[in-house]
Motif scaffolding. Structure first.
Motif, PDB file in Angstrom:
ATOM      1  N   LYS A  44       0.837  -1.194   0.000  1.00 40.91           N
ATOM      2  CA  LYS A  44       0.000   0.000   0.000  1.00 40.91           C
ATOM      3  C   LYS A  44       0.875   1.249   0.000  1.00 40.91           C
ATOM      4  N   PRO A  45       0.648   2.163  -0.951  1.00 34.32           N
ATOM      5  CA  PRO A  45       1.475   3.374  -1.027  1.00 34.32           C
ATOM      6  C   PRO A  45       1.480   4.147   0.284  1.00 34.32           C
ATOM      7  N   LYS A  46       2.665   4.571   0.693  1.00 42.43           N
ATOM      8  CA  LYS A  46       2.808   5.280   1.965  1.00 42.43           C
ATOM      9  C   LYS A  46       2.872   6.798   1.774  1.00 42.43           C
ATOM     10  N   ASP A  47       3.029   7.237   0.527  1.00 38.38           N
ATOM     11  CA  ASP A  47       3.098   8.669   0.253  1.00 38.38           C
ATOM     12  C   ASP A  47       2.615   8.911  -1.174  1.00 38.38           C
ATOM     13  N   LEU A  48       2.412  10.176  -1.534  1.00 35.00           N
ATOM     14  CA  LEU A  48       1.851  10.495  -2.843  1.00 35.00           C
ATOM     15  C   LEU A  48       2.730  10.007  -3.984  1.00 35.00           C
ATOM     16  N   TYR A  49       4.040  10.098  -3.806  1.00 30.30           N
ATOM     17  CA  TYR A  49       4.954   9.750  -4.887  1.00 30.30           C
ATOM     18  C   TYR A  49       5.035   8.251  -5.141  1.00 30.30           C
ATOM     19  N   SER A  50       4.370   7.456  -4.328  1.00 24.18           N
ATOM     20  CA  SER A  50       4.334   6.004  -4.538  1.00 24.18           C
ATOM     21  C   SER A  50       3.240   5.592  -5.533  1.00 24.18           C
ATOM     22  N   PHE A  51       2.393   6.537  -5.923  1.00 20.46           N
ATOM     23  CA  PHE A  51       1.264   6.215  -6.801  1.00 20.46           C
ATOM     24  C   PHE A  51       1.633   6.325  -8.279  1.00 20.46           C
ATOM     25  N   GLU A  52       0.882   5.596  -9.086  1.00 21.03           N
ATOM     26  CA  GLU A  52       0.914   5.770 -10.532  1.00 21.03           C
ATOM     27  C   GLU A  52      -0.403   6.394 -10.961  1.00 21.03           C
ATOM     28  N   VAL A  53      -0.335   7.282 -11.954  1.00 23.68           N
ATOM     29  CA  VAL A  53      -1.533   7.955 -12.458  1.00 23.68           C
ATOM     30  C   VAL A  53      -1.478   7.952 -13.989  1.00 23.68           C
ATOM     31  N   LYS A  54      -2.535   8.428 -14.610  1.00 20.82           N
ATOM     32  CA  LYS A  54      -2.578   8.576 -16.062  1.00 20.82           C
ATOM     33  C   LYS A  54      -2.303  10.033 -16.428  1.00 20.82           C
ATOM     34  N   ASP A  55      -1.510  10.237 -17.482  1.00 18.87           N
ATOM     35  CA  ASP A  55      -1.317  11.609 -17.946  1.00 18.87           C
ATOM     36  C   ASP A  55      -2.468  11.995 -18.864  1.00 18.87           C
ATOM     37  N   ALA A  56      -2.419  13.206 -19.411  1.00 21.03           N
ATOM     38  CA  ALA A  56      -3.530  13.709 -20.226  1.00 21.03           C
ATOM     39  C   ALA A  56      -3.730  12.906 -21.505  1.00 21.03           C
ATOM     40  N   LYS A  57      -2.710  12.152 -21.915  1.00 19.03           N
ATOM     41  CA  LYS A  57      -2.811  11.320 -23.114  1.00 19.03           C
ATOM     42  C   LYS A  57      -3.166   9.878 -22.787  1.00 19.03           C
ATOM     43  N   GLY A  58      -3.434   9.613 -21.493  1.00 20.29           N
ATOM     44  CA  GLY A  58      -3.850   8.279 -21.099  1.00 20.29           C
ATOM     45  C   GLY A  58      -2.726   7.317 -20.784  1.00 20.29           C
ATOM     46  N   SER A 146     -18.033   7.091  -4.763  1.00 22.69           N
ATOM     47  CA  SER A 146     -17.500   5.821  -4.256  1.00 22.69           C
ATOM     48  C   SER A 146     -16.260   5.337  -4.982  1.00 22.69           C
ATOM     49  N   ASP A 147     -15.879   5.993  -6.073  1.00 22.29           N
ATOM     50  CA  ASP A 147     -14.729   5.525  -6.848  1.00 22.29           C
ATOM     51  C   ASP A 147     -13.762   6.672  -7.147  1.00 22.29           C
ATOM     52  N   PRO A 148     -13.219   7.315  -6.119  1.00 26.56           N
ATOM     53  CA  PRO A 148     -12.308   8.434  -6.355  1.00 26.56           C
ATOM     54  C   PRO A 148     -10.950   7.951  -6.847  1.00 26.56           C
ATOM     55  N   ASN A 149     -10.222   8.843  -7.489  1.00 26.78           N
ATOM     56  CA  ASN A 149      -8.863   8.527  -7.910  1.00 26.78           C
ATOM     57  C   ASN A 149      -8.012   8.203  -6.687  1.00 26.78           C
ATOM     58  N   PRO A 150      -7.290   7.068  -6.680  1.00 27.25           N
ATOM     59  CA  PRO A 150      -6.533   6.657  -5.488  1.00 27.25           C
ATOM     60  C   PRO A 150      -5.498   7.677  -5.017  1.00 27.25           C
ATOM     61  N   ALA A 151      -4.772   8.281  -5.955  1.00 26.46           N
ATOM     62  CA  ALA A 151      -3.758   9.257  -5.567  1.00 26.46           C
ATOM     63  C   ALA A 151      -4.400  10.478  -4.912  1.00 26.46           C
ATOM     64  N   PHE A 152      -5.498  10.944  -5.492  1.00 32.01           N
ATOM     65  CA  PHE A 152      -6.152  12.124  -4.921  1.00 32.01           C
ATOM     66  C   PHE A 152      -6.841  11.772  -3.605  1.00 32.01           C
TER      67      PHE A 152
END
Length: 210
Positions: A44-58, A146-152
């Motif tokens: 489980k990510p312990k900080d924000l920088y441990s997450f992966e996200v999608k950029d504007a191009k997917g 109920s389904d927010p972005n995990p990083a946010f």
């Protein structure tokens, strides 16, 4: 020994062996479950920088690239009453502090009225073309429900506050921890002051290490 009808009965020893086998299986399953749970927690990510996200191009990108820097995470929108003032102020801050130590990270969200109706690519293009924005844009996300972005969600859980509108700002330190947040109506000068302080700490630390 045989029971009535000619069928053999199970001896006490056989019953004992069956109980031992079943008990061992139950213990093994329990241990595997606990091990799996422990491994899941350790991942489980312990900080924000441990997450992966999608950029504007997917495309999938790791926020690990921002570790060691200060980040200002903002839920942006193209057609809010706060859009022009905030985009210009955020770009000035992003440019002033420089990407070596600081970045504005924009996360568009379309859950606040009709203020962000476009897709991720169009949102980024609009901001760059209209306001000259150069800071990173990520894919359009959900913050509410109920389904927010995990990083946010990590960000909002950290401060126990969920944005009620566009352009909430969350300051993240070099270790990926959320240290402060601002509502859209709050003065950008306060944001700048806190960000400059954290950037200064990074620079001083690097000088000491040299």
């Amino acid at each position: 020994m045989e029971a009535l009808g000619g069928y053999p009965t199970k001896t006490t020893a056989q019953k004992s062996r069956m109980f031992t086998v079943l008990f061992s299986l139950m213990v093994s399953v329990g241990c595997l479950f606990l091990l799996q749970t422990k491994l899941a927690k350790s991942r489980k990510p312990k900080d924000l920088y441990s997450f992966e996200v999608k950029d504007a191009k997917g495309r999938t990108v790791s926020l690990e690239r921002y570790r060691g820097k200060v980040s200002l995470v903002v839920n942006v929108a193209s057609h809010s009453e706060h859009t022009e003032l905030n985009y210009r102020a955020l770009q000035d801050l992003h440019k002033e502090l420089g990407t070596s130590h600081f970045n504005v990270l924009a996360f568009p969200c379309g859950q606040y009225g009709e203020t962000e109706p476009g897709n991720s690519y169009d949102i980024e293009s609009f901001a760059k073309t209209t306001y000259g924005v150069t800071f990173p844009f990520f894919s359009k996300i959900k913050i509410l429900g109920s389904d927010p972005n995990p990083a946010f969600k990590f960000i909002t859980d950290s401060v126990q506050k969920v944005p009620r509108w566009n352009f909430w700002k969350f300051l993240v330190n070099p270790e990926g921890k959320v240290v402060r947040f601002w509502r859209p109506e709050e003065n950008i000068l306060s944001v700048r002051e806190e960000a400059v302080s954290l950037v200064r700490d990074i620079i001083l630390k690097k000088r000491v290490e040299l």
